[in-house]
Write a protein that holds these residues in place. Sequence first.
Motif, mmCIF file in Angstrom:
data_model
loop_
_atom_site.group_PDB
_atom_site.id
_atom_site.type_symbol
_atom_site.label_atom_id
_atom_site.label_comp_id
_atom_site.label_asym_id
_atom_site.label_seq_id
_atom_site.Cartn_x
_atom_site.Cartn_y
_atom_site.Cartn_z
ATOM 1 N N LYS A 59 0.837 -1.204 0.000
ATOM 2 C CA LYS A 59 0.000 0.000 0.000
ATOM 3 C C LYS A 59 0.872 1.254 0.000
ATOM 4 N N PHE A 60 1.932 1.217 0.807
ATOM 5 C CA PHE A 60 2.835 2.367 0.898
ATOM 6 C C PHE A 60 3.501 2.657 -0.440
ATOM 7 N N GLU A 61 3.975 1.628 -1.128
ATOM 8 C CA GLU A 61 4.660 1.810 -2.414
ATOM 9 C C GLU A 61 3.693 2.320 -3.463
ATOM 10 N N GLN A 62 2.444 1.835 -3.393
ATOM 11 C CA GLN A 62 1.452 2.356 -4.341
ATOM 12 C C GLN A 62 1.208 3.849 -4.122
ATOM 13 N N GLU A 63 1.084 4.215 -2.869
ATOM 14 C CA GLU A 63 0.808 5.613 -2.568
ATOM 15 C C GLU A 63 2.036 6.480 -2.852
ATOM 16 N N LEU A 64 3.227 5.951 -2.552
ATOM 17 C CA LEU A 64 4.461 6.681 -2.822
ATOM 18 C C LEU A 64 4.654 6.912 -4.320
ATOM 19 N N LYS A 65 4.240 5.955 -5.115
ATOM 20 C CA LYS A 65 4.319 6.099 -6.568
ATOM 21 C C LYS A 65 3.454 7.270 -7.032
ATOM 22 N N LYS A 66 2.267 7.422 -6.452
ATOM 23 C CA LYS A 66 1.398 8.544 -6.795
ATOM 24 C C LYS A 66 2.018 9.868 -6.365
ATOM 25 N N ARG A 68 5.255 10.623 -5.992
ATOM 26 C CA ARG A 68 6.377 10.959 -6.852
ATOM 27 C C ARG A 68 5.923 11.368 -8.252
ATOM 28 N N TYR A 69 4.911 10.730 -8.710
ATOM 29 C CA TYR A 69 4.373 11.121 -10.015
ATOM 30 C C TYR A 69 3.831 12.546 -9.969
ATOM 31 N N THR A 70 3.129 12.843 -8.868
ATOM 32 C CA THR A 70 2.554 14.184 -8.725
ATOM 33 C C THR A 70 3.657 15.225 -8.595
ATOM 34 N N VAL A 71 4.700 14.875 -7.821
ATOM 35 C CA VAL A 71 5.838 15.789 -7.685
ATOM 36 C C VAL A 71 6.448 16.093 -9.044
ATOM 37 N N GLU A 72 6.606 15.092 -9.872
ATOM 38 C CA GLU A 72 7.173 15.269 -11.209
ATOM 39 C C GLU A 72 6.311 16.215 -12.032
ATOM 40 N N LYS A 73 5.003 16.023 -11.951
ATOM 41 C CA LYS A 73 4.106 16.878 -12.728
ATOM 42 C C LYS A 73 4.215 18.335 -12.276
ATOM 43 N N LEU A 74 4.284 18.496 -10.949
ATOM 44 C CA LEU A 74 4.351 19.852 -10.421
ATOM 45 C C LEU A 74 5.676 20.533 -10.785
ATOM 46 N N LYS A 75 6.745 19.810 -10.796
ATOM 47 C CA LYS A 75 8.051 20.390 -11.119
ATOM 48 C C LYS A 75 8.145 20.787 -12.589
ATOM 49 N N THR A 76 7.562 20.012 -13.447
ATOM 50 C CA THR A 76 7.654 20.307 -14.876
ATOM 51 C C THR A 76 6.546 21.251 -15.328
ATOM 52 N N GLY A 77 5.526 21.438 -14.469
ATOM 53 C CA GLY A 77 4.404 22.298 -14.839
ATOM 54 C C GLY A 77 3.488 21.653 -15.829
ATOM 55 N N ASP A 78 3.670 20.365 -16.053
ATOM 56 C CA ASP A 78 2.847 19.647 -17.028
ATOM 57 C C ASP A 78 1.691 18.977 -16.298
ATOM 58 N N LEU A 79 0.616 19.726 -16.050
ATOM 59 C CA LEU A 79 -0.540 19.191 -15.340
ATOM 60 C C LEU A 79 -1.711 18.892 -16.270
ATOM 61 N N MET A 125 -5.178 13.425 -13.310
ATOM 62 C CA MET A 125 -5.259 13.947 -11.967
ATOM 63 C C MET A 125 -6.197 15.152 -11.927
ATOM 64 N N HIS A 126 -7.224 15.098 -11.158
ATOM 65 C CA HIS A 126 -8.130 16.214 -10.913
ATOM 66 C C HIS A 126 -7.976 16.718 -9.486
ATOM 67 N N GLN A 127 -7.692 15.750 -8.522
ATOM 68 C CA GLN A 127 -7.381 16.123 -7.146
ATOM 69 C C GLN A 127 -6.544 15.020 -6.528
ATOM 70 N N PHE A 128 -5.894 15.343 -5.445
ATOM 71 C CA PHE A 128 -5.027 14.361 -4.785
ATOM 72 C C PHE A 128 -5.546 14.156 -3.349
ATOM 73 N N ASP A 129 -6.043 12.947 -3.067
ATOM 74 C CA ASP A 129 -6.568 12.635 -1.721
ATOM 75 C C ASP A 129 -5.462 12.070 -0.857
ATOM 76 N N LYS A 130 -5.222 12.738 0.238
ATOM 77 C CA LYS A 130 -4.245 12.203 1.186
ATOM 78 C C LYS A 130 -4.866 11.053 1.977
ATOM 79 N N LYS A 131 -4.030 10.169 2.436
ATOM 80 C CA LYS A 131 -4.482 9.004 3.198
ATOM 81 C C LYS A 131 -3.740 8.910 4.521
#
Length: 464
Positions: A59-66, A68-79, A125-131
């Motif tokens: 579960k942790f690796e699945q959530e961590l993957k999301k 890191r993916y979101t971080v990448e999108k935010l850094k590149t501005g490609d949303l 991605m439309h929103q990011f739900d924290k868990k």
Amino acid sequence: MTNREDSNRKRALRDILSYEDTLTVDVENTVHKIRERAKTLHSELDMYVTNLLNQIKHKFEQELKKVRYTVEKLKTGDLSPRGKAMSRSSSLDRSPRYRSTPRSNIDFGLNTSRTSVRYGDVDEMHQFDKKEIHFFEGEASDKVFERLVGTYTFEATTPISFNAVQRSILADRKSEVKLVKTFKVGDKSETVHAIAPVEEDQAWICCGWGSRNLSLYDRHGQKRKTASLDIQVNDACTFHDGKEDAVLVSSFREKSIKRLNQESLRTSDFAYTSLFPGGLAADRRSGIYVCFRDSYQRQAIFGSRRMVAKLSKHGELGATVEKNEEQTNIFGYPFRIAVNMNGDVCVSDYGDGTRGVTILAKDDRSKELRVKCWYKGPPTGIGSDQPFLPHGIVCDEEGHILVSDWNNDCIHVLDRDGNFLLNLIGKKDGLEGPNALGLDKRGYLWVGDSHGVVRVFKYSVYDG
């Protein structure tokens, strides 16, 4: 300490030591089972914890993957949903912060090797739900552990013979036995099978199966007279018919009961039956009790007639006791019979499967005789090397029941409820194959054996 007491103590000691050995082995086996159960639970617990940690890691690796993916999108501005294609893994590889951060480098305590996170397609991605993750501790209580590990019981099963032996030792100390007289009444190969005391110091005796003679002996072994009968004698008893003491004689072969006139030595008919009569006894009200069988077989088969019947002082058949509530035979081979001071009827029975003493008592409601209790022999370790084989039986004025044990060459004493008290007389007193018993009016016990010998004893038992 008498030899009997010493022997009883040794038997009790053997029983207790044997119990100690058995208890030790039983406890060791139980402890082994508990430890084996603990090992199994430890293994199951380790497996459960490993699976639980694997699930959390996944579960942790699945959530961590999301993340890191979101971080990448935010850094590149490609949303945008259809942003510029790029190598997500290579972009993250160039980011030193997310290559292996202290926060996400969690040790799960698993023996599995770490795998690098590979990103696949992620939904637009439309929103990011924290868990959040929460741990709920399982219940750690005695009831839970009882269900997991198990429980034990420590309860009594079969009592050992110590208490009975102790009771026997105490009874021995409160009993006295004295041999008064020993005399021969027949050949060495003949069995004394009937003793009917009369007067104060005399008894009618029959020796030898198939004999047609009854001889009157006094307590000192002197023969007074002999009656030659027209029947083969099985058993004899005396009773008072309201006018005088009479002697009744049962004949197994002729299926009859005769009355003997003690003066003229002549017999008259008393009762005829369709069954073979055996043991005879009379109560204080002139009621007569008889053992009846339909054959010589020791084992009662389907349809066999084995019973105890009460006759009136005129020979009329009254109540009978034959079947129990399940309509099976109570008796197998009812042999001899006696009536206790409280009116209980005591029957010696050496049939196959029914061997013992059966005590019958009147039911308070119906007034009919019912089985009160059985005596199947003394407790283990009390002077009985062979199976109990009851023959003669009498009851004294104190309520004791005395029964001869042919197999073990002794006389058992029971209380009025059929509980064993002691072995009163045994091999040390010269007994060998005791059969017939008789009690005269002064309390002397007459014992006839299987070698044509009668012994007269004076005894006292104090079991209060």
